[in-house]
Design a protein around this motif. Structure first.
Motif, PDB file in Angstrom:
ATOM      1  N   ALA A 117       0.802  -1.237   0.000  1.00  0.00           N
ATOM      2  CA  ALA A 117       0.000   0.000   0.000  1.00  0.00           C
ATOM      3  C   ALA A 117       0.829   1.279   0.000  1.00  0.00           C
ATOM      4  O   ALA A 117       0.412   2.297   0.571  1.00  0.00           O
ATOM      5  N   ASP A 118       1.984   1.226  -0.631  1.00  0.00           N
ATOM      6  CA  ASP A 118       2.744   2.456  -0.852  1.00  0.00           C
ATOM      7  C   ASP A 118       1.950   3.309  -1.847  1.00  0.00           C
ATOM      8  O   ASP A 118       1.655   2.853  -2.951  1.00  0.00           O
ATOM      9  N   PRO A 119       1.584   4.533  -1.458  1.00  0.00           N
ATOM     10  CA  PRO A 119       0.716   5.326  -2.345  1.00  0.00           C
ATOM     11  C   PRO A 119       1.386   5.752  -3.645  1.00  0.00           C
ATOM     12  O   PRO A 119       0.709   6.248  -4.548  1.00  0.00           O
ATOM     13  N   ALA A 120       2.688   5.570  -3.770  1.00  0.00           N
ATOM     14  CA  ALA A 120       3.380   5.957  -4.999  1.00  0.00           C
ATOM     15  C   ALA A 120       3.579   4.785  -5.953  1.00  0.00           C
ATOM     16  O   ALA A 120       4.193   4.934  -7.002  1.00  0.00           O
ATOM     17  N   GLN A 121       3.077   3.613  -5.599  1.00  0.00           N
ATOM     18  CA  GLN A 121       3.199   2.479  -6.516  1.00  0.00           C
ATOM     19  C   GLN A 121       2.325   2.672  -7.744  1.00  0.00           C
ATOM     20  O   GLN A 121       1.207   3.145  -7.635  1.00  0.00           O
ATOM     21  N   ASP A 122       2.807   2.214  -8.895  1.00  0.00           N
ATOM     22  CA  ASP A 122       2.093   2.396 -10.155  1.00  0.00           C
ATOM     23  C   ASP A 122       0.826   1.544 -10.311  1.00  0.00           C
ATOM     24  O   ASP A 122      -0.193   2.061 -10.778  1.00  0.00           O
ATOM     25  N   PRO A 123       0.860   0.223 -10.025  1.00  0.00           N
ATOM     26  CA  PRO A 123      -0.247  -0.636 -10.479  1.00  0.00           C
ATOM     27  C   PRO A 123      -1.650  -0.195 -10.058  1.00  0.00           C
ATOM     28  O   PRO A 123      -2.576  -0.304 -10.877  1.00  0.00           O
ATOM     29  N   PRO A 124      -1.869   0.315  -8.832  1.00  0.00           N
ATOM     30  CA  PRO A 124      -3.248   0.658  -8.481  1.00  0.00           C
ATOM     31  C   PRO A 124      -3.905   1.656  -9.438  1.00  0.00           C
ATOM     32  O   PRO A 124      -5.131   1.624  -9.610  1.00  0.00           O
ATOM     33  N   ALA A 125      -3.132   2.528 -10.065  1.00  0.00           N
ATOM     34  CA  ALA A 125      -3.744   3.484 -10.998  1.00  0.00           C
ATOM     35  C   ALA A 125      -4.489   2.731 -12.094  1.00  0.00           C
ATOM     36  O   ALA A 125      -5.659   3.006 -12.394  1.00  0.00           O
ATOM     37  N   ALA A 126      -3.824   1.747 -12.703  1.00  0.00           N
ATOM     38  CA  ALA A 126      -4.463   0.980 -13.780  1.00  0.00           C
ATOM     39  C   ALA A 126      -5.556   0.076 -13.220  1.00  0.00           C
ATOM     40  O   ALA A 126      -6.619  -0.073 -13.824  1.00  0.00           O
ATOM     41  N   LEU A 127      -5.298  -0.530 -12.077  1.00  0.00           N
ATOM     42  CA  LEU A 127      -6.278  -1.469 -11.513  1.00  0.00           C
ATOM     43  C   LEU A 127      -7.581  -0.755 -11.171  1.00  0.00           C
ATOM     44  O   LEU A 127      -8.674  -1.279 -11.402  1.00  0.00           O
ATOM     45  N   ILE A 128      -7.475   0.459 -10.640  1.00  0.00           N
ATOM     46  CA  ILE A 128      -8.684   1.220 -10.303  1.00  0.00           C
ATOM     47  C   ILE A 128      -9.393   1.646 -11.590  1.00  0.00           C
ATOM     48  O   ILE A 128     -10.612   1.527 -11.713  1.00  0.00           O
ATOM     49  N   ALA A 129      -8.621   2.126 -12.569  1.00  0.00           N
ATOM     50  CA  ALA A 129      -9.232   2.554 -13.839  1.00  0.00           C
ATOM     51  C   ALA A 129      -9.935   1.393 -14.536  1.00  0.00           C
ATOM     52  O   ALA A 129     -10.909   1.590 -15.258  1.00  0.00           O
ATOM     53  N   LEU A 130      -9.448   0.184 -14.326  1.00  0.00           N
ATOM     54  CA  LEU A 130     -10.032  -0.992 -14.975  1.00  0.00           C
ATOM     55  C   LEU A 130     -11.092  -1.675 -14.099  1.00  0.00           C
ATOM     56  O   LEU A 130     -11.568  -2.759 -14.426  1.00  0.00           O
ATOM     57  N   ASP A 131     -11.466  -1.057 -12.991  1.00  0.00           N
ATOM     58  CA  ASP A 131     -12.479  -1.626 -12.072  1.00  0.00           C
ATOM     59  C   ASP A 131     -12.085  -3.000 -11.551  1.00  0.00           C
ATOM     60  O   ASP A 131     -12.940  -3.905 -11.409  1.00  0.00           O
ATOM     61  N   ALA A 132     -10.812  -3.178 -11.237  1.00  0.00           N
ATOM     62  CA  ALA A 132     -10.335  -4.481 -10.742  1.00  0.00           C
ATOM     63  C   ALA A 132     -10.749  -4.702  -9.289  1.00  0.00           C
ATOM     64  O   ALA A 132     -11.008  -3.750  -8.539  1.00  0.00           O
ATOM     65  N   ARG A 133     -10.818  -5.974  -8.919  1.00  0.00           N
ATOM     66  CA  ARG A 133     -11.142  -6.353  -7.540  1.00  0.00           C
ATOM     67  C   ARG A 133     -10.031  -7.255  -6.994  1.00  0.00           C
ATOM     68  O   ARG A 133      -9.325  -7.916  -7.757  1.00  0.00           O
ATOM     69  N   VAL A 134      -9.919  -7.264  -5.667  1.00  0.00           N
ATOM     70  CA  VAL A 134      -9.022  -8.234  -5.035  1.00  0.00           C
ATOM     71  C   VAL A 134      -9.860  -9.272  -4.307  1.00  0.00           C
ATOM     72  O   VAL A 134     -10.898  -8.947  -3.723  1.00  0.00           O
ATOM     73  N   ARG A 135      -9.401 -10.516  -4.364  1.00  0.00           N
ATOM     74  CA  ARG A 135     -10.028 -11.565  -3.553  1.00  0.00           C
ATOM     75  C   ARG A 135      -9.177 -11.742  -2.306  1.00  0.00           C
ATOM     76  O   ARG A 135      -7.941 -11.797  -2.382  1.00  0.00           O
ATOM     77  N   ILE A 136      -9.855 -11.807  -1.166  1.00  0.00           N
ATOM     78  CA  ILE A 136      -9.179 -11.818   0.128  1.00  0.00           C
ATOM     79  C   ILE A 136      -9.665 -13.027   0.915  1.00  0.00           C
ATOM     80  O   ILE A 136     -10.877 -13.229   1.042  1.00  0.00           O
ATOM     81  N   ALA A 137      -8.726 -13.801   1.428  1.00  0.00           N
ATOM     82  CA  ALA A 137      -9.116 -15.009   2.169  1.00  0.00           C
ATOM     83  C   ALA A 137      -8.604 -14.948   3.600  1.00  0.00           C
ATOM     84  O   ALA A 137      -7.524 -14.403   3.871  1.00  0.00           O
ATOM     85  N   SER A 138      -9.384 -15.479   4.504  1.00  0.00           N
ATOM     86  CA  SER A 138      -8.913 -15.793   5.852  1.00  0.00           C
ATOM     87  C   SER A 138      -9.428 -17.186   6.166  1.00  0.00           C
ATOM     88  O   SER A 138     -10.104 -17.802   5.349  1.00  0.00           O
ATOM     89  N   ARG A 139      -9.136 -17.662   7.371  1.00  0.00           N
ATOM     90  CA  ARG A 139      -9.640 -18.992   7.724  1.00  0.00           C
ATOM     91  C   ARG A 139     -11.148 -18.976   7.935  1.00  0.00           C
ATOM     92  O   ARG A 139     -11.785 -20.016   7.974  1.00  0.00           O
ATOM     93  N   ARG A 140     -11.727 -17.770   8.069  1.00  0.00           N
ATOM     94  CA  ARG A 140     -13.162 -17.659   8.349  1.00  0.00           C
ATOM     95  C   ARG A 140     -13.980 -17.301   7.127  1.00  0.00           C
ATOM     96  O   ARG A 140     -15.166 -17.611   7.067  1.00  0.00           O
ATOM     97  N   SER A 141     -13.372 -16.623   6.143  1.00  0.00           N
ATOM     98  CA  SER A 141     -14.184 -16.136   5.026  1.00  0.00           C
ATOM     99  C   SER A 141     -13.343 -15.883   3.790  1.00  0.00           C
ATOM    100  O   SER A 141     -12.117 -15.817   3.860  1.00  0.00           O
ATOM    101  N   VAL A 142     -14.054 -15.753   2.676  1.00  0.00           N
ATOM    102  CA  VAL A 142     -13.442 -15.257   1.444  1.00  0.00           C
ATOM    103  C   VAL A 142     -14.300 -14.090   0.988  1.00  0.00           C
ATOM    104  O   VAL A 142     -15.521 -14.173   1.005  1.00  0.00           O
ATOM    105  N   ARG A 143     -13.664 -12.976   0.663  1.00  0.00           N
ATOM    106  CA  ARG A 143     -14.448 -11.821   0.209  1.00  0.00           C
ATOM    107  C   ARG A 143     -13.724 -11.137  -0.936  1.00  0.00           C
ATOM    108  O   ARG A 143     -12.545 -11.390  -1.176  1.00  0.00           O
TER     109      ARG A 143
END
Lengths: 287, 154
Positions: A117-143
């Motif tokens: 989550a360094d705010p100066a990293q490049d990839p989030p700019a494209a990922l946000i513009a492309l409406d990308a999502r992240v899948r997040i897992a824990s032992r209790r859930s996937v969201r």
């Protein structure tokens, strides 16, 4: 460097279990480029590093009905050079190619980068513009979470303790969209941006549609410039309309003073680079 | 952990926080690889891990368990210099020498992947291999010359 144990669990479940077991004393470990640097500088300490290097199934790119699925352990370089990404999300391939140097991109992973989550990293700019999502897992859930909601503050994400990013889901980039990433680099080519903008838009009957604008290095988190998108959506494409829409970006950004520029300077440059990116995406200036 | 360095297998125990560059230099005595900036920016510590160049100063030794490593010591063929090493000498691609192991290993990774790179491809690939002596032109010339020589040899 303070780490006392380097765990190499063989399954994701085992890795998540180690996070639960050790709590704040544990850190998930991927390519290491950010984490080792922070640990060497005593900015981060963790007794237990939980490496995902032996966990199968977290690496690689595949195409599904809802878009590209990119495993969290996929290296930046492998996104940049993936034929699937180059065809179905060329903006993303390009933006990953603009991160640091080949040497870093050969080690840094997409999931590790987002969690950093360094705010100066490049990839989030494209990922946000492309409406990308992240899948997040824990032992209790996937969201799933839109990438723009992953970042909550400076180096801070919406990940809860015990959660791990397992996958990125990137909708196909519309084939008829103009897509541009402009990175303002007043110092060196491999530097972090002073500000950078990703812009995506389609032209339908002389009007702008599906306008997406996202910036990095323009505040404590990557940011989507909804004000700019709304100002331009459906508008006739003229230099004046683009100029006015770009000026609205000042309401979306919140730059920090640092050695790459003052907050005021970065705010001004956010306007300039948003305008230029939109001009190129909409064919008003050569790409 | 187990790893292969320049073709030689090693079984070794290392502390969790040991970096790859420290493993190579301090544990294995391979001091050809240099650590300069320590934060992955300067390229001096470049080595190949399973054929891919990485910054060994910001990679943990534990990450390369099971991997094959190539360092500057593994580039020459015994006493016979690699074409890149000869070209760096002939073109004046080095002066003080601190950055040179990283330059040569990075250039080797480039020519392994792309035997006939353009000047632009060289500049893009070698970005982040900092040199404070040569001004880079001689390094680029050396890589072009090594590509020419290797091309003729094939």
């Amino acid at each position: 460097m303070t780490a006392t144990r380097f765990h190499t669990p063989a399954t994701l479940d085992e890795a998540l279990g180690l996070l639960d077991e050790h709590g704040d004393d544990a850190r998930l470990f991927a390519g290491g480029t950010a984490m080792v640097t922070l640990m060497k500088q005593s900015l981060l300490a963790a007794d237990h590093l939980v490496s995902l290097q032996r966990v199968p199934g977290l690496e690689g790119v595949r195409l599904e009905a809802d878009g590209l699925h990119i495993g969290a352990l996929t290296r930046h370089r492998d996104v940049e050079t993936s034929d699937l990404v180059r065809v179905y999300a060329p903006l993303l391939a390009h933006v990953y190619s603009r991160v640091a140097t080949v040497r870093i991109r050969n080690a840094a992973t997409v999931g590790g980068g987002l969690a950093h989550a360094d705010p100066a990293q490049d990839p989030p700019a494209a990922l946000i513009a492309l409406d990308a999502r992240v899948r997040i897992a824990s032992r209790r859930s996937v969201r799933e979470l839109p990438v723009e909601e992953l970042f909550v503050d400076y180096y801070e994400t919406a990940l809860a303790p015990g959660e791990a990013i397992t996958e990125l889901i990137v909708p196909r980039q519309p084939a008829d969209a103009g897509a541009v990433y402009l990175k303002f680099l007043p110092r060196t080519e491999d530097d972090y941006a002073t500000v950078a903008v990703a812009a995506l838009a389609r032209i339908v009957d002389g009007r702008a549609h599906g306008v997406r604008v996202a910036l990095i290095a323009a505040g404590p988190t990557p940011v989507r410039a909804t004000v700019v998108e709304r100002a331009l959506e459906g508008a006739p494409i003229t230099a004046e309309a683009v100029r006015r829409a770009a000026e609205a970006v000042v309401d979306a950004v919140d730059p920090l003073d640092d050695f790459r520029g003052s907050a005021g300077y970065k705010r001004d440059m956010a306007v300039v680079f948003t305008r230029r990116a939109l001009e190129r995406a909409l064919g008003l200036s050569p790409a | 952990m187990h790893l292969t360095v320049n073709g030689n297998p090693h079984d070794i125990d290392v502390p969790a926080g040991r970096t790859l560059v420290d493993l190579l230099r301090d544990d294995l005595g391979l001091t050809g690889t240099k650590e300069a900036c320590s934060v992955g920016v300067c390229g001096a510590c470049t080595v190949l891990v399973d054929g891919r160049m990485v910054a060994s100063c910001i990679m943990l030794a534990a990450q390369v368990d099971g991997a094959e490593i190539v360092t500057i010591e593994g580039v020459a063929d015994g006493e016979l210099l690699h074409p890149l090493q000869r070209a760096f000498v002939e073109a004046g691609g080095l002066q003080c020498g601190i950055c040179t192991p990283g330059q040569i290993v990075a250039a080797k990774a480039l020519l392994d992947a792309n035997p006939a790179p353009t000047e632009d491809e060289i500049a893009d690939w070698m970005m982040g291999n900092l040199c404070r002596c040569t001004g880079y032109y001689q390094i680029r010339e050396a890589i072009l010359e090594a590509a020419r020589v290797s091309g003729r040899a094939r």
